[in-house]
Design a protein around this motif. Structure first.
Motif, PDB file in Angstrom:
ATOM      1  N   UNK A   1      -7.729 -11.116 -12.695  1.00 43.96           N
ATOM      2  CA  UNK A   1      -7.303  -9.861 -12.079  1.00 43.96           C
ATOM      3  C   UNK A   1      -8.379  -9.404 -11.106  1.00 43.96           C
ATOM      4  N   UNK A   2      -7.960  -9.083  -9.900  1.00 45.43           N
ATOM      5  CA  UNK A   2      -8.869  -8.533  -8.900  1.00 45.43           C
ATOM      6  C   UNK A   2      -8.353  -7.162  -8.500  1.00 45.43           C
ATOM      7  N   UNK A   3      -9.201  -6.153  -8.649  1.00 44.94           N
ATOM      8  CA  UNK A   3      -8.844  -4.796  -8.289  1.00 44.94           C
ATOM      9  C   UNK A   3      -9.758  -4.327  -7.164  1.00 44.94           C
ATOM     10  N   UNK A   4      -9.173  -3.865  -6.090  1.00 44.92           N
ATOM     11  CA  UNK A   4      -9.933  -3.384  -4.936  1.00 44.92           C
ATOM     12  C   UNK A   4      -9.699  -1.887  -4.763  1.00 44.92           C
ATOM     13  N   UNK A   5     -10.765  -1.146  -4.662  1.00 45.36           N
ATOM     14  CA  UNK A   5     -10.695   0.282  -4.367  1.00 45.36           C
ATOM     15  C   UNK A   5     -11.342   0.515  -3.006  1.00 45.36           C
ATOM     16  N   UNK A   6     -10.650   1.215  -2.140  1.00 49.67           N
ATOM     17  CA  UNK A   6     -11.116   1.430  -0.778  1.00 49.67           C
ATOM     18  C   UNK A   6     -11.158   2.920  -0.483  1.00 49.67           C
ATOM     19  N   UNK A   7     -12.242   3.365   0.111  1.00 47.10           N
ATOM     20  CA  UNK A   7     -12.316   4.710   0.656  1.00 47.10           C
ATOM     21  C   UNK A   7     -12.829   4.619   2.087  1.00 47.10           C
ATOM     22  N   UNK A   8     -12.256   5.419   2.957  1.00 47.31           N
ATOM     23  CA  UNK A   8     -12.742   5.531   4.337  1.00 47.31           C
ATOM     24  C   UNK A   8     -13.120   6.991   4.537  1.00 47.31           C
ATOM     25  N   UNK A   9     -14.410   7.260   4.447  1.00 46.58           N
ATOM     26  CA  UNK A   9     -14.912   8.625   4.546  1.00 46.58           C
ATOM     27  C   UNK A   9     -15.167   8.989   6.003  1.00 46.58           C
TER      28      UNK A   9
ATOM     29  N   UNK B   1      -1.660   3.343  -1.386  1.00 41.06           N
ATOM     30  CA  UNK B   1      -2.478   4.060  -0.416  1.00 41.06           C
ATOM     31  C   UNK B   1      -2.049   5.521  -0.373  1.00 41.06           C
ATOM     32  N   UNK B   2      -2.905   6.363   0.188  1.00 45.45           N
ATOM     33  CA  UNK B   2      -2.595   7.792   0.245  1.00 45.45           C
ATOM     34  C   UNK B   2      -1.465   8.047   1.245  1.00 45.45           C
ATOM     35  N   UNK B   3      -0.831   9.193   1.113  1.00 44.90           N
ATOM     36  CA  UNK B   3       0.356   9.509   1.915  1.00 44.90           C
ATOM     37  C   UNK B   3       0.046   9.533   3.402  1.00 44.90           C
ATOM     38  N   UNK B   4      -1.126  10.038   3.776  1.00 45.04           N
ATOM     39  CA  UNK B   4      -1.452  10.138   5.200  1.00 45.04           C
ATOM     40  C   UNK B   4      -1.679   8.750   5.804  1.00 45.04           C
ATOM     41  N   UNK B   5      -2.251   7.837   5.020  1.00 44.90           N
ATOM     42  CA  UNK B   5      -2.405   6.459   5.512  1.00 44.90           C
ATOM     43  C   UNK B   5      -1.040   5.817   5.727  1.00 44.90           C
ATOM     44  N   UNK B   6      -0.120   6.051   4.806  1.00 46.70           N
ATOM     45  CA  UNK B   6       1.215   5.481   4.946  1.00 46.70           C
ATOM     46  C   UNK B   6       1.915   5.999   6.191  1.00 46.70           C
ATOM     47  N   UNK B   7       1.619   7.229   6.585  1.00 44.31           N
ATOM     48  CA  UNK B   7       2.235   7.821   7.769  1.00 44.31           C
ATOM     49  C   UNK B   7       1.405   7.591   9.027  1.00 44.31           C
ATOM     50  N   UNK B   8       0.343   6.759   8.940  1.00 48.67           N
ATOM     51  CA  UNK B   8      -0.570   6.495  10.061  1.00 48.67           C
ATOM     52  C   UNK B   8      -1.159   7.792  10.592  1.00 48.67           C
ATOM     53  N   UNK B   9      -1.478   8.712   9.679  1.00 45.89           N
ATOM     54  CA  UNK B   9      -1.972  10.018  10.073  1.00 45.89           C
ATOM     55  C   UNK B   9      -3.476  10.134  10.187  1.00 45.89           C
ATOM     56  N   UNK B  10      -4.222   9.126   9.688  1.00 42.55           N
ATOM     57  CA  UNK B  10      -5.673   9.126   9.833  1.00 42.55           C
ATOM     58  C   UNK B  10      -6.084   8.357  11.085  1.00 42.55           C
ATOM     59  N   UNK B  11      -7.245   8.695  11.634  1.00 45.63           N
ATOM     60  CA  UNK B  11      -7.805   7.862  12.702  1.00 45.63           C
ATOM     61  C   UNK B  11      -8.056   6.451  12.174  1.00 45.63           C
ATOM     62  N   UNK B  12      -8.614   6.340  10.968  1.00 48.33           N
ATOM     63  CA  UNK B  12      -8.793   5.061  10.277  1.00 48.33           C
ATOM     64  C   UNK B  12      -8.209   5.222   8.882  1.00 48.33           C
ATOM     65  N   UNK B  13      -7.119   4.541   8.603  1.00 46.12           N
ATOM     66  CA  UNK B  13      -6.453   4.658   7.318  1.00 46.12           C
ATOM     67  C   UNK B  13      -6.475   3.366   6.553  1.00 46.12           C
ATOM     68  N   UNK B  14      -5.833   3.372   5.394  1.00 46.81           N
ATOM     69  CA  UNK B  14      -5.832   2.206   4.513  1.00 46.81           C
ATOM     70  C   UNK B  14      -4.501   1.467   4.517  1.00 46.81           C
ATOM     71  N   UNK B  15      -3.607   1.802   5.466  1.00 42.69           N
ATOM     72  CA  UNK B  15      -2.393   1.031   5.634  1.00 42.69           C
ATOM     73  C   UNK B  15      -1.267   1.446   4.718  1.00 42.69           C
ATOM     74  N   UNK B  16      -0.308   0.557   4.594  1.00 40.63           N
ATOM     75  CA  UNK B  16       0.917   0.841   3.854  1.00 40.63           C
ATOM     76  C   UNK B  16       0.768   0.509   2.378  1.00 40.63           C
ATOM     77  N   UNK B  17       1.567   1.192   1.571  1.00 39.69           N
ATOM     78  CA  UNK B  17       1.669   0.838   0.151  1.00 39.69           C
ATOM     79  C   UNK B  17       2.640  -0.322  -0.019  1.00 39.69           C
ATOM     80  N   UNK B  18       2.491  -0.998  -1.120  1.00 39.35           N
ATOM     81  CA  UNK B  18       3.403  -2.079  -1.457  1.00 39.35           C
ATOM     82  C   UNK B  18       3.637  -2.038  -2.955  1.00 39.35           C
ATOM     83  N   UNK B  19       4.881  -1.779  -3.390  1.00 43.23           N
ATOM     84  CA  UNK B  19       5.148  -1.787  -4.832  1.00 43.23           C
ATOM     85  C   UNK B  19       4.908  -3.185  -5.397  1.00 43.23           C
TER      86      UNK B  19
END
Length: 969
Positions: free
Chosen positions: A462-470, A570-588
């Protein structure tokens, strides 16, 4: 979260159980004098040939294999197994912490033949590793990060440089890397090391510890080991090195003078030409070219921007030193960021416990835990300078009125001003990626009859990745806060709804003037997590059912069931491309099941004949069934012909595959804008965007490849200390999975404006099914089996070991040489109007250009080591042949150069480079169990070829010092 915690507890419980075994076993099994810390004498049954699944004493596989041992790692003071692999010329180090480049993830990926890390299979003791999936990062999707594998317990790293899908399954198109654990180690060993560059950065701390012992009267064995590594990385701006201060870059010059090539390489070019730290007026007119700078008493004023060569038409531009000095004196900062290495901290631990239930049955468990944290910069704001349009400042903006004189304010158009803004005052966005890996492999292995062996195993990973873009911008909130007006003597946000939501005004002109409330409103942290899970059950049987007159026939059969799953959140704003630098789309959560069965054989064809000492055939076949993409068959056929002692010819031909990974299959599809331009004259442009999409493709099929290798190995009878080998390889991949924009699909289908009917065209739909005159009604910019890759070349290896006593001297001399000559490297993705036959990228190593990366024509790595008594010295020379910046461009000294064409460049040459590394060591104490060592990498402090915005082959760090101690008992 519960599953992750459970898996972590499982790994640590196994480790704890292992450690709790009788410590007294160390004293009971202390090695004899001269073999401190080792118990490595293999029996015939222990011999493993990675190029085949059949383990047989005395057998040499026909597929070329390079072995990297622990001694190789220690001589270079290597802290990461990826660094050791990249010393093999067959690898391209395009994705590694050392490669630099904006947004470097810190991942260390193995890329054989330059065909992409997804086409190199990585194994640990012949078992798979869970894939890495980081939200918002495409470079590591579906790969294995070598950061997770501790070096301290690695006995050998076997690199099979040829197709091996028939033996190991999907992903082994370019080859296989198998890390063999030293599970027979007895004793205690460790190391502590520190290093840094001559510039005082990339400070690196490294420590290892390993323990091994027998127990239960020798029926059981335990090894455990761990390592810690901390690298401080480098600063956001590359100003510590002279070549960084020179700020070389490449740029296309608009409206260039006659005779000036289209692309210019020159210093002082890593500066924004259309943006500054305090804002630059881009709107045509009398105010264009005024830059906002801090004024007296904390105010804001304007000054004339000293323009670059492109006169405010290029986002990155060239400046004269005097222009840069004048801008700096006026308070203007337009320098771009360039981080050479991200900061990274790693904790890795693994172990293995084996127990002989009886003489014919052994049980084992092998846990691995890894935690890797990487912190690096992403982009700063580049409004109007290559990352979106300029910022619009309204004419009635309250802060604009304070910054301009009344006369200047009168010149502001009614629609306001367009401002180029580079935002250095806010600093770059900072991305932190934390990868946590848990892997447990357990199983049974045994024997029956006279020569039959079997094993069954289960692997959980199992590989778990946690990403934050501050420090990233909420794009909508930033625009609301920027639009500030004066209402009743108070400066507020214009949008009433935004005010109700907490909007506080900001002033970016001159330098950021931002209240705490405003900073909280416009800045935030994007978040994401990704999880991949691997379940793998395998069973293997091998033996020698009968013999021919030439010797025993070996047969191996096996079956495997594998389930892989991935989930991205990913957070809702990333899913909506609302950040200057986001974490992209969610995938179930999505998954696929794989069922495989294989058979392999080694058949002696001749022995002790006048024309051959030995001839053996090695063949394998595998059928694989994917729940997502169907069934596929792979095979391999090879021959070894040992003419006389020391001279052997070998050849293989194989059909290999790579199945699409889950990200390629299931990335959500979204509509693509803007709509592509149609190159056909007289045909209406598309008007409905419903059919124009980008994303994944659930209809993908496995890639297929054909690999041919032919080689020879020679150990001269008159010079038996010398071993030589040369191998030719030829790889062709059909239906390779790739993706591009909708415009890229159109360009690849219509070569020279004409419909070609190639595989790219299958992604386009036309009105009335008419590709000649029908309007485009849809283009799928999705992952698709449309590409072809071809490469061929030669690998060379030479090893020489000489006891100096034979010359009346003391000590031992060892020389090792590895070399790769790339004869061609071609991809159908390079086909275009200008290059209808594509581009051969062999001999291209430039890093400052988009498009497919290339490979040097020659890479040579030579190591010399001399040891006498307790002293040792080693030197390493790595040679990169002369190359071009881009094989799709032509310089003044090349045929095809025409400065009027878009393919022209001022200088396309990269000279040959040779890097020299030096290492010294001294062993002392009983059996030499203590060692101190000192290494210098890039001894001559060679700068990389410029511009160096990222590099797979050239050192970016400069001279680097490493020193430490080792011990073993």
């Amino acid at each position: 979260m519960a599953q992750r915690a459970s898996a972590r507890r499982l790994a640590w419980l196994i480790g704890a159980a292992a450690v709790s075994l009788p410590v007294a076993a160390l004293a009971q099994t202390a090695p004899a004098s001269g073999t401190a810390g080792q118990d490595n004498t293999p029996s015939a049954s222990d011999i493993v040939v990675t190029a085949t699944r059949i383990a047989r004493d005395g057998y040499t596989a026909p597929t070329p294999t390079t072995v990297i041992g622990q001694e190789f790692i220690q001589q270079r003071a290597t802290v990461n197994i990826g660094d050791a692999l990249n010393a093999v010329p067959a690898f391209r180090a395009a994705v590694s912490p050392n490669a630099g480049g904006l947004g470097n993830t810190g991942a260390f990926l193995a890329d054989l033949r330059g065909l992409g890390p997804i086409r190199t299979l990585v194994l640990l003791d012949r078992g798979r590793m869970p894939q890495t999936m980081v939200p918002g990062v495409t470079t590591t999707a579906g790969t294995t990060d070598l950061n997770t594998i501790p070096t301290v317990l690695i006995k050998n790293s076997d690199v099979v440089t040829g197709g091996a899908s028939a033996a190991y399954g999907s992903d082994a198109i370019a080859g296989v890397i198998n890390f063999q654990i030293d599970d027979r180690f007895v004793g205690l060993k460790g190391s502590a090391q520190y290093g840094e560059t001559r510039y005082g950065d990339a400070k690196n701390k490294f420590a290892t510890l390993a323990y091994g012992a027998k127990f239960a009267d020798g029926r059981g064995h335990i090894v455990v080991g761990g390592e810690y590594n901390d690298d401080g990385g480098t600063a956001a701006y590359n100003t510590a090195r002279a070549w960084g201060r020179d700020a070389w870059n490449n740029a296309t010059i608009t409206n260039r003078p006659t005779g000036t090539p289209n692309t210019i390489l020159a210093p002082y070019g890593n500066y924004f030409g259309t943006a500054t730290s305090g804002g630059l007026i881009l709107t045509p007119g009398a105010l264009q070219g005024l830059a906002f700078v801090p004024g007296a008493n904390g105010g804001v004023t304007t000054t004339t921007f000293n323009r670059g060569l492109s006169n405010m038409t290029a986002s990155l531009d060239f400046f004269t030193p005097s222009s840069l000095a004048a801008n700096a004196a006026a308070g203007i900062n337009n320098l771009n960021t360039q981080q050479l290495r991200p900061a990274q901290t790693r904790y890795n631990a693994m172990g293995k416990v084996s127990f002989d239930v009886n003489d014919n049955l052994t049980a084992y468990v092998e846990p691995l835990y890894s935690n890797v944290k990487t912190t690096g910069i992403l982009i700063i704001r580049r409004d109007g300078a290559g990352a979106g349009p300029g910022l619009t400042i309204a004419k009635d903006n309250a802060y604009l009125a304070q910054a301009l004189t009344p006369a200047q304010l009168a010149l502001v158009p009614a629609g306001g001003l367009s401002i180029g803004y580079s935002g250095q005052g806010f600093g770059p966005s900072v991305r932190t990626i934390q990868n946590e890996l848990v892997r447990v492999q357990t199983g049974l292995k045994g024997r029956f009859g006279t020569n039959w062996k079997w094993d069954v195993s289960y692997l959980f990973g199992q590989n778990t990745s946690h990403v934050t873009i501050a420090n990233t911008f909420n794009s909508a909130n930033f625009r609301n806060a920027l639009d500030a007006v004066n209402v009743g003597g108070q400066i507020v946000c214009r949008n009433a709804a935004a005010v109700a939501a907490g909007c506080a005004p900001i002033n970016i002109l001159g330098s950021p003037n931002v209240s705490a409330a405003a900073a909280g409103y416009i800045l935030g942290t994007a978040t994401g997590s990704g999880k991949t899970v691997l379940h793998d059950v395998a069973a293997n049987l091998q033996g020698e059912p009968f013999s021919t007159w030439a010797g025993p026939v070996s047969v191996g059969v096996g079956a495997e069931y594998r389930k892989e799953s991935v989930r991205l959140v990913t957070d809702a704003l990333s899913q909506a491309s609302g950040w200057l630098s986001g974490t992209g789309s969610s995938l179930p959560t999505v998954s696929q099941n794989v069922k495989e069965a294989y058979v392999e054989t080694i058949v002696p064809l001749a022995r002790d004949m006048p024309f051959a000492k030995k001839i053996e055939f090695n063949g394998a076949a595998r059928i694989t069934d994917y729940s997502t993409s169907g069934s596929v068959t792979t095979w391999k056929a090879g021959l070894t012909w040992e003419v006389v002692d020391g001279l052997m010819f070998r050849a293989t031909r194989s059909r290999d595959i790579r199945a699409p990974n889950l990200i390629e299959l299931y990335t959500p599809q979204t509509q693509s804008l803007p709509l592509p331009t149609d190159p056909r004259s007289g045909v209406a442009r598309p008007t409905n965007n419903a059919g124009f999409i980008v994303g994944g493709n659930p209809n993908l099929k496995p890639e297929t490849s054909t690999t041919q290798t032919v080689g020879v190995t020679w150990r001269p009878s008159f010079f038996h200390k010398l071993n030589l080998s040369a191998d030719y390889y030829n790889i062709r991949i059909e239906g390779a999975i790739t993706s591009t924009s909708t415009q890229g699909v159109v360009n690849n289908c219509f070569i020279g404006g004409s419909y070609t009917g190639n595989s790219w065209c299958s992604l386009i739909s036309f009105a009335n099914n008419d590709p000649v005159a029908g309007q485009m009604t849809g283009v799928q910019g999705v992952t698709a089996n449309v590409a072809v890759f071809r490469t061929k070349g030669l690998d060379f290896q030479a090893t020489y070991r000489q006891p100096m006593e034979e010359f009346g001297l003391k000590g031992r001399l060892t020389v090792n040489m590895l070399a790769t000559h790339v004869m061609s490297f071609w991809s159908s993705t390079d086909i275009s109007t200008l290059f209808p036959n594509g581009i051969d990228r062999a001999g291209q190593t430039g890093a400052a250009f988009g498009g497919p990366a290339g490979l040097p024509k020659w890479l040579v790595n030579t190591t010399l080591d001399y040891e006498v008594g307790g002293f040792g010295i080693n030197g390493n020379i790595r040679y990169v042949s002369p190359s071009h910046q881009n094989n799709g461009l032509f310089g003044p000294d090349q045929a095809g150069y025409n400065p009027a064409l878009s393919t022209s460049i001022s200088n396309n040459n990269i000279p040959a480079v040779a890097y020299v590394d030096l290492g010294l060591r001294y062993s002392f104490g009983p059996d030499g169990r203590y060692m101190v060592y000192f290494n210098v990498a890039n001894l001559l402090d060679k700068d990389p070829p410029l511009p160096a915005n990222g590099s797979a082959y050239y050192d970016l760090m400069g001279r680097t010092y490493k020193g430490g101690v080792r011990f073993r008992f």
